[in-house]
Write a protein that holds these residues in place. Structure first.
Motif, short mmCIF file in Angstrom:
data_model
loop_
_atom_site.label_atom_id
_atom_site.label_comp_id
_atom_site.label_asym_id
_atom_site.label_seq_id
_atom_site.Cartn_x
_atom_site.Cartn_y
_atom_site.Cartn_z
N VAL A 223 57.46 50.29 57.32
CA VAL A 223 57.49 50.03 56.17
C VAL A 223 58.59 51.51 55.55
O VAL A 223 59.81 50.90 55.24
N ILE A 224 58.13 52.39 56.01
CA ILE A 224 59.55 53.54 56.00
C ILE A 224 60.67 53.94 56.92
O ILE A 224 61.92 53.50 57.07
N ALA A 225 60.59 52.72 58.46
CA ALA A 225 61.08 53.27 58.94
C ALA A 225 62.82 52.04 59.11
O ALA A 225 63.80 52.39 59.47
N ILE A 226 61.94 50.98 58.35
CA ILE A 226 63.35 49.97 58.84
C ILE A 226 63.85 50.55 57.53
O ILE A 226 65.76 50.03 57.66
N PRO A 227 64.38 50.49 56.20
CA PRO A 227 64.96 51.44 55.15
C PRO A 227 66.02 53.26 55.49
O PRO A 227 67.17 52.76 56.37
N LEU A 228 65.85 53.22 56.81
CA LEU A 228 65.98 54.42 57.02
C LEU A 228 66.85 54.21 58.54
O LEU A 228 68.45 54.92 58.15
N LEU A 229 66.78 53.37 59.26
CA LEU A 229 67.73 52.55 59.95
C LEU A 229 68.68 51.50 59.42
O LEU A 229 70.06 51.70 59.95
N VAL B 140 26.33 47.09 67.84
CA VAL B 140 27.26 46.62 66.40
C VAL B 140 27.25 47.92 66.36
O VAL B 140 28.97 47.62 65.84
N ILE B 141 27.12 48.55 65.73
CA ILE B 141 27.05 50.06 65.64
C ILE B 141 28.85 50.25 65.43
O ILE B 141 30.20 50.95 65.46
N GLY B 142 28.76 50.31 67.27
CA GLY B 142 29.82 50.39 68.03
C GLY B 142 31.18 50.07 67.35
O GLY B 142 32.08 50.38 67.49
N VAL B 143 30.31 48.50 67.88
CA VAL B 143 31.81 47.59 67.77
C VAL B 143 32.33 47.46 66.36
O VAL B 143 33.67 47.85 66.01
N ALA B 144 31.52 47.75 65.57
CA ALA B 144 31.98 48.56 63.91
C ALA B 144 32.76 49.29 63.97
O ALA B 144 34.12 49.32 63.19
N ALA B 145 32.52 50.65 64.25
CA ALA B 145 33.19 51.93 64.80
C ALA B 145 34.29 51.79 65.22
O ALA B 145 36.23 52.31 64.39
N GLY B 146 35.02 50.52 66.31
CA GLY B 146 35.81 50.18 66.96
C GLY B 146 36.54 49.79 66.23
O GLY B 146 38.35 50.39 66.08
N LEU B 147 36.49 48.88 65.77
CA LEU B 147 37.34 48.07 64.71
C LEU B 147 37.64 48.52 63.47
O LEU B 147 38.74 48.41 63.11
N ILE B 148 37.38 49.45 62.81
CA ILE B 148 37.66 50.22 61.58
C ILE B 148 38.35 51.31 62.19
O ILE B 148 39.39 51.44 61.79
N PHE B 149 38.47 52.45 63.83
CA PHE B 149 39.28 52.72 64.21
C PHE B 149 40.41 52.06 64.27
O PHE B 149 42.05 51.66 64.19
N ILE B 150 40.41 50.86 65.02
CA ILE B 150 41.68 49.65 65.02
C ILE B 150 42.38 49.65 63.85
O ILE B 150 43.73 49.85 63.89
N GLY B 151 42.31 49.10 62.78
CA GLY B 151 42.70 49.12 61.67
C GLY B 151 43.41 49.84 61.09
O GLY B 151 44.02 50.09 60.48
N PHE B 152 42.79 51.21 61.32
CA PHE B 152 43.04 52.25 60.94
C PHE B 152 44.49 52.57 60.83
O PHE B 152 45.39 53.34 60.37
N ILE B 153 43.89 52.38 62.38
CA ILE B 153 45.89 52.16 63.47
C ILE B 153 47.21 51.76 63.51
O ILE B 153 47.85 52.20 63.06
N ALA B 154 46.58 50.22 63.27
CA ALA B 154 47.27 49.32 62.69
C ALA B 154 47.81 49.46 61.13
O ALA B 154 49.21 48.99 60.97
N LEU B 155 46.97 50.35 59.77
CA LEU B 155 47.99 50.51 59.23
C LEU B 155 48.28 51.54 59.18
O LEU B 155 49.54 51.43 58.73
N MET B 156 48.35 52.45 59.75
CA MET B 156 49.62 53.57 60.01
C MET B 156 50.63 52.92 60.77
O MET B 156 51.49 53.48 60.45
N THR B 157 50.69 52.49 61.66
CA THR B 157 52.00 51.62 63.01
C THR B 157 52.47 50.56 61.34
O THR B 157 53.68 50.76 61.21
N LEU B 158 51.80 50.35 59.64
CA LEU B 158 52.43 49.38 58.71
C LEU B 158 53.28 50.29 57.82
O LEU B 158 54.34 49.66 57.85
N ILE B 159 53.15 51.46 57.60
CA ILE B 159 53.19 52.22 56.76
C ILE B 159 54.86 52.61 57.66
O ILE B 159 55.42 52.68 57.65
#
Length: 85
Positions: A40-46, A18-37
């Protein structure tokens, strides 16, 4: 009589999973958040880059302070001022 404390391997393995799955989901969420940011930055530049590379007017160069290969001038140049007409 005192009860002897027993080590339950199944319960411990379940907690570790359970701790491993929770840590994995937090990591995936962090990567998704960085991708979204990043998106958002790249669209106006493009949009800005596309507007710089495609000129609306026929003969004049509409670039501002950027070093790019101008499709109208057919050469690399530095543009520092406003549009020259």
């Amino acid at each position: 009589m005192e009860e002897e404390e027993r080590f339950d391997l199944g319960h411990t393995v379940k907690k570790v999973i359970v701790i491993g799955v929770a840590a994995g989901l937090i990591f995936i969420g962090f990567i998704a958040l960085m991708t979204l940011i990043g998106i958002v930055i790249a669209i106006p530049l493009l949009k800005k880059a596309y507007g710089m590379m495609t000129s609306d007017s026929g003969d004049s160069c509409s670039h501002e302070k950027h070093k790019i290969k101008c499709p109208i001038c057919k050469a690399k140049a530095k543009f520092y001022g406003e549009k020259i007409e």
